[in-house]
Design an enzyme around this catalytic site. Structure first.
Site, mmCIF file in Angstrom:
data_model
loop_
_atom_site.group_PDB
_atom_site.id
_atom_site.type_symbol
_atom_site.label_atom_id
_atom_site.label_comp_id
_atom_site.label_asym_id
_atom_site.label_seq_id
_atom_site.Cartn_x
_atom_site.Cartn_y
_atom_site.Cartn_z
ATOM 1 N N HIS A 152 41.301 18.802 -23.303
ATOM 2 C CA HIS A 152 42.104 18.374 -24.452
ATOM 3 C C HIS A 152 43.542 18.899 -24.409
ATOM 4 O O HIS A 152 44.502 18.165 -24.644
ATOM 5 C CB HIS A 152 41.457 18.846 -25.761
ATOM 6 C CG HIS A 152 40.023 18.433 -25.909
ATOM 7 N ND1 HIS A 152 39.521 17.254 -25.413
ATOM 8 C CD2 HIS A 152 38.969 19.043 -26.514
ATOM 9 C CE1 HIS A 152 38.228 17.154 -25.708
ATOM 10 N NE2 HIS A 152 37.868 18.233 -26.369
ATOM 11 N N ARG A 194 14.296 12.785 -25.786
ATOM 12 C CA ARG A 194 12.947 13.289 -25.449
ATOM 13 C C ARG A 194 11.987 13.320 -26.629
ATOM 14 O O ARG A 194 10.797 13.157 -26.477
ATOM 15 C CB ARG A 194 13.061 14.751 -24.986
ATOM 16 C CG ARG A 194 13.623 14.911 -23.631
ATOM 17 C CD ARG A 194 13.448 16.350 -23.158
ATOM 18 N NE ARG A 194 13.950 16.480 -21.805
ATOM 19 C CZ ARG A 194 15.209 16.755 -21.507
ATOM 20 N NH1 ARG A 194 16.071 16.981 -22.468
ATOM 21 N NH2 ARG A 194 15.605 16.820 -20.255
HETATM 22 C C1 BG6 Z 1 35.070 19.404 -28.202
HETATM 23 C C2 BG6 Z 1 34.726 20.825 -27.853
HETATM 24 O O1 BG6 Z 1 35.333 18.657 -27.050
HETATM 25 O O2 BG6 Z 1 36.236 19.426 -29.016
HETATM 26 C C3 BG6 Z 1 34.488 21.641 -29.100
HETATM 27 O O3 BG6 Z 1 33.551 20.829 -27.041
HETATM 28 C C4 BG6 Z 1 35.692 21.564 -30.018
HETATM 29 O O4 BG6 Z 1 34.198 22.986 -28.796
HETATM 30 C C5 BG6 Z 1 36.069 20.111 -30.240
HETATM 31 O O5 BG6 Z 1 35.356 22.174 -31.239
HETATM 32 C C6 BG6 Z 1 37.366 19.995 -30.998
HETATM 33 O O6 BG6 Z 1 37.560 18.657 -31.313
HETATM 34 P P1 BG6 Z 1 38.327 18.261 -32.637
HETATM 35 O O7 BG6 Z 1 38.514 16.789 -32.543
HETATM 36 O O8 BG6 Z 1 37.440 18.695 -33.767
HETATM 37 O O9 BG6 Z 1 39.591 19.041 -32.601
#
Ligand code: BG6
Length: 466
Positions: A221, A41
């Site tokens: 995750h 935007r």
């Molecule tokens: C993201 C989340 O998907 O993954 C975040 O939205 C989190 O909140 C992050 O901090 C963690 O990813 P990584 O790869 O840093 O462990």
């Protein structure tokens, strides 16, 4: 074929700056020509947009070359004419769209892509998590997207699948005969996965306050790490077979419906100070910590408790998986503790096996020692999993992306916990930063004669350059 044009929606956001541009630079450096168009935007010139990125990858000449392939397209996601003018500028159908935006904008963007003919068969679209906010909204969202793109064009990203160490769990399990036949309830006592972060919301309060730890980490995750750890062997590493194996695992997760069981098996927390952060509701009940105990109802894992834990502003930054083997009851060493195999997913990636050896001396006593493998001793791996995932999407490989079936099953699993939390906001317990979350999470494991495990600090955390 024409160079791929990567159009990033949400181009002025954090994800673009911290992960996508560094990953694309790495890809560009490896001789994959890319053209990047940032769509957002804000009123920005091409130069202002480019100058918002800094070279994190060295080689300055290459970086300047890379910058010349970056352009900016101003537009709001609701404004169809901005999409039509983008279509007019693009010289190719080899398009990759990346939706690095608030999930609330997905549908609007997808519909405008369709209306402006930006969905040719050669194009593909990458969508960030969380995909939907429950089972039904995920199904509806998928339905909207499949009216515009075919299944093969849709890439639902979970960046943990791009992590070498997550992929390695499958290689480790199925390439080492030593472990596969003890990877079951006969030998395994329990499994733990902890993903602890020391950071807070880092300016993402607006998004995070709507999500919380359950949707932000566990539904995506952590369940993907669990799938790699516990799934049945897929027929192959082809996308379809991997999707089926992961979906089967998610469908076998026990879904608890009874309130008392939920109350006894889940703990929510919120770090002190969270409510005063930018864009966070001062009365927020969003959980920044969640821990739970569950089961996988398959022959292989029958009766094996699975403990999952994640949180922000905790004592340590580490994602770890622990497989604790059953206690031995050998007549020579009665009540001997079980061995523990641990995967450090990040940082300082490695694998550690806890063994018992004879304590030197005249007594036949044992002591625990660990056999450690540190990635850095044998390999160089990047901590930016978006490199691999973007490379795969460029090459039309969906193996490391999730399928809608997996997503639906994972929402089904977390739904009762989320509903419970909605009904009992008072059970989101405050916890002090830099510790391990609410005291109550210990009871989850201690009541069952176990403890939360943490490798930290272990050999790979220590700088060994002597
Ligand atoms: C993201 C989340 O998907 O993954 C975040 O939205 C989190 O909140 C992050 O901090 C963690 O990813 P990584 O790869 O840093 O462990």
């Amino acid at each position: 074929m024409d160079n791929i044009n990567i159009i990033i929606f949400g181009a002025t956001g954090d994800l673009t700056k911290k992960k996508l541009i560094p990953a694309l630079f790495e890809i560009f450096t490896n001789d994959e020509p890319v053209e990047i168009i940032g769509f957002a935007r804000r009123e920005l010139s091409d130069d202002e947009f480019k100058n918002s990125f800094s070279n994190t990858g060295g080689n300055n000449e290459k970086w300047q070359e890379f910058l010349s392939s970056i352009h900016y397209h101003k537009g709001s996601f609701e404004d169809l004419s901005a999409f039509q003018s983008l279509r007019g500028q693009l010289q190719t159908d080899n398009l990759l769209f990346y939706l690095a935006v608030d999930p609330g904008s997905y549908e609007t963007i997808v519909k405008n892509l369709q209306q402006s003919n930006l969905n040719p068969p050669q194009s593909r679209i990458i969508i960030e998590k969380p995909f939907g906010e429950d089972k039904q909204s995920a199904i509806d969202l998928y339905q909207t997207i499949t009216e515009v793109f075919s299944e093969e064009q849709i890439y639902i990203i979970d960046h943990y699948l791009g992590k070498e160490t997550v992929q390695n769990i499958l290689a480790f399990r199925f390439a080492n005969g030593l472990f596969e036949h003890i990877w079951n309830s006969e030998a395994v006592d329990s499994i733990q996965i902890t993903s602890s972060e020391t950071i807070g919301t880092e300016g993402r309060g607006g998004y995070y306050d709507k999500a919380g730890a359950m949707k932000d980490m566990i539904q995506s995750h952590i369940l993907q790490i669990l799938a790699a750890t516990c799934m049945e062997p897929p027929s192959s590493f082809e996308p379809r077979d991997l999707h089926i194996a992961r979906k089967k695992l998610f469908n076998a997760l026990r879904i608890v419906r009874d309130e008392d069981t939920i109350r006894d098996t889940v703990v929510f927390g919120q770090y002190e100070g969270y409510k005063t952060e930018e864009k966070v509701d001062p009365h927020s009940h969003t959980e920044t910590f969640a821990a739970l105990k569950t089961y996988i109802d398959t022959d292989r894992w029958s009766g094996v408790p699975i403990y999952l834990r994640t949180g922000k502003k905790l004592a340590v930054h580490a994602t770890e998986v622990f497989i604790t083997f059953k206690k031995m009851n050998h007549h020579l060493f009665p009540h001997q503790e079980g061995n523990i195999l641990a995967f450090r997913i990040q940082p300082n990636e490695g694998i550690s096996l806890k063994l018992f050896v004879k304590n030197p001396g005249k007594e036949m006593e044992v002591q625990d020692v660990s056999m450690d493998f540190c990635y850095r001793d044998s390999f160089t791996i990047s901590d930016n999993s978006y490199i691999r995932l973007l490379q795969d999407a460029i090459k039309n490989d969906r193996s490391l992306f999730t399928s809608i079936d997996e997503i639906v099953a994972s929402w089904e699993f977390v739904a009762p916990y989320l509903a419970f939390k909605e009904n009992h906001p008072e059970l989101v317990i405050p916890y002090p930063p830099d510790q391990w979350g609410p005291e109550g999470s210990n009871a989850l494991v201690v009541n069952e004669d176990r403890t939360w495990l943490s490798l930290y600090p272990y050999k790979c955390d220590i700088n060994l350059t002597i």
